[in-house]
Design a protein around this motif. Sequence first.
Motif: not given
Length: 174
Positions: A154-163
Amino acid sequence: MSALGVETSQVFGAGDAQRGQRLVEDRFAEFQPTAEIIVFSNPDLDVADPAYQAVVKALVQELRGLERVATVVSFYDTGFPFMVSNDRRVLMARLLFEPEKLQTLSEEYIGPVVDAVATARLAAAPQGFEIEIVGAVSTGKAFETIVDEDFSKILMITLVGGFFILVLAFGAVV
């Protein structure tokens, strides 16, 4: 409940249940009696079959040698009928840890037990055996592992999506 980060007083609320829980915590807070159940299943063999006995006895013997394991007993040790299914294809063994804080057991001592069960499961699978472990410590540890893995994803998806949202919103990479 400490495995979930929730104090028991928060779960039990007020009244007699909370007073009873506080008495237990005050008098026995340092030690938690902890047992794990190992379930053996083979749809083709009766528990009296020597091959069935060999698989169970080998794992039980290995578990008895692990650190902080107080005892492991199976149907073959006790003869208790409740430890065998009615069709005599499933039996259980009970592992009891030495008294210890539940958190310490969870972190330090359940790993070798779970590993031994997993190794026995793989070795006995060609013979038709299924071997599983269930209990407060093993279930808590499995839950922690799943949560840790899911939160990492979830953290990885959130960071990439946020970027990507920032790139789209501002039109540039900062």
